[in-house]
Design a protein around this motif. Sequence first.
Motif, PDB file in Angstrom:
ATOM      1  N   ILE A  69       0.838  -1.201   0.000  1.00 48.12           N
ATOM      2  CA  ILE A  69       0.000   0.000   0.000  1.00 48.12           C
ATOM      3  C   ILE A  69       0.875   1.255   0.000  1.00 48.12           C
ATOM      4  O   ILE A  69       0.611   2.208  -0.722  1.00 48.12           O
ATOM      5  CB  ILE A  69      -0.969   0.000   1.201  1.00 48.12           C
ATOM      6  N   ARG A  70       1.944   1.257   0.779  1.00 46.07           N
ATOM      7  CA  ARG A  70       2.870   2.399   0.831  1.00 46.07           C
ATOM      8  C   ARG A  70       3.528   2.642  -0.523  1.00 46.07           C
ATOM      9  O   ARG A  70       3.757   3.775  -0.901  1.00 46.07           O
ATOM     10  CB  ARG A  70       3.930   2.180   1.901  1.00 46.07           C
ATOM     11  N   GLN A  71       3.862   1.584  -1.213  1.00 45.66           N
ATOM     12  CA  GLN A  71       4.513   1.741  -2.511  1.00 45.66           C
ATOM     13  C   GLN A  71       3.577   2.318  -3.563  1.00 45.66           C
ATOM     14  O   GLN A  71       4.015   3.011  -4.471  1.00 45.66           O
ATOM     15  CB  GLN A  71       5.056   0.391  -3.003  1.00 45.66           C
ATOM     16  N   THR A  72       2.299   2.030  -3.445  1.00 49.66           N
ATOM     17  CA  THR A  72       1.338   2.556  -4.420  1.00 49.66           C
ATOM     18  C   THR A  72       0.974   4.005  -4.144  1.00 49.66           C
ATOM     19  O   THR A  72       0.441   4.678  -5.003  1.00 49.66           O
ATOM     20  CB  THR A  72       0.059   1.698  -4.439  1.00 49.66           C
ATOM     21  N   LEU A  73       1.250   4.499  -2.928  1.00 50.61           N
ATOM     22  CA  LEU A  73       0.920   5.883  -2.600  1.00 50.61           C
ATOM     23  C   LEU A  73       1.973   6.776  -3.076  1.00 50.61           C
ATOM     24  O   LEU A  73       2.749   7.297  -3.348  1.00 50.61           O
ATOM     25  CB  LEU A  73       0.700   6.045  -1.108  1.00 50.61           C
TER      26      LEU A  73
END
Length: 115
Positions: free
Chosen positions: A111-115
């Motif tokens: 999720i952090r990488q997609t933000l």
Amino acid sequence: MKCRAAEGMVNRYINHTLSVEELEEFLEHISTCSSCYDELETYFIVHEATQQLDEEDSDSAFDLKELLEQDIKKSRRYIRKKKASRFLAGFLVCIFIAVLAAFLVFIILEIRQTL
């Protein structure tokens, strides 16, 4: 365990209604207290003899003292199996929690990488 408590468990032992913890304490006590073992032996012999009289096929004679020893060994095996199954269940729960935590960390990183 005190003798009075052990004496109160004799019938429950014979009827196999003791919890695993009670059974373990009871067996430990009778292994060190000859008086309580003798009481168990007396009740066990009377119980088994009565059972044999009630059965139609009562021609066979049993060594009732040996039958008690076999029953005690069987009870000790039962305790070991219960403890092993509890350990295994606890171990599996720990593994499940670890896998779940790793999965959640993976999801959070994704999720952090997609933000």
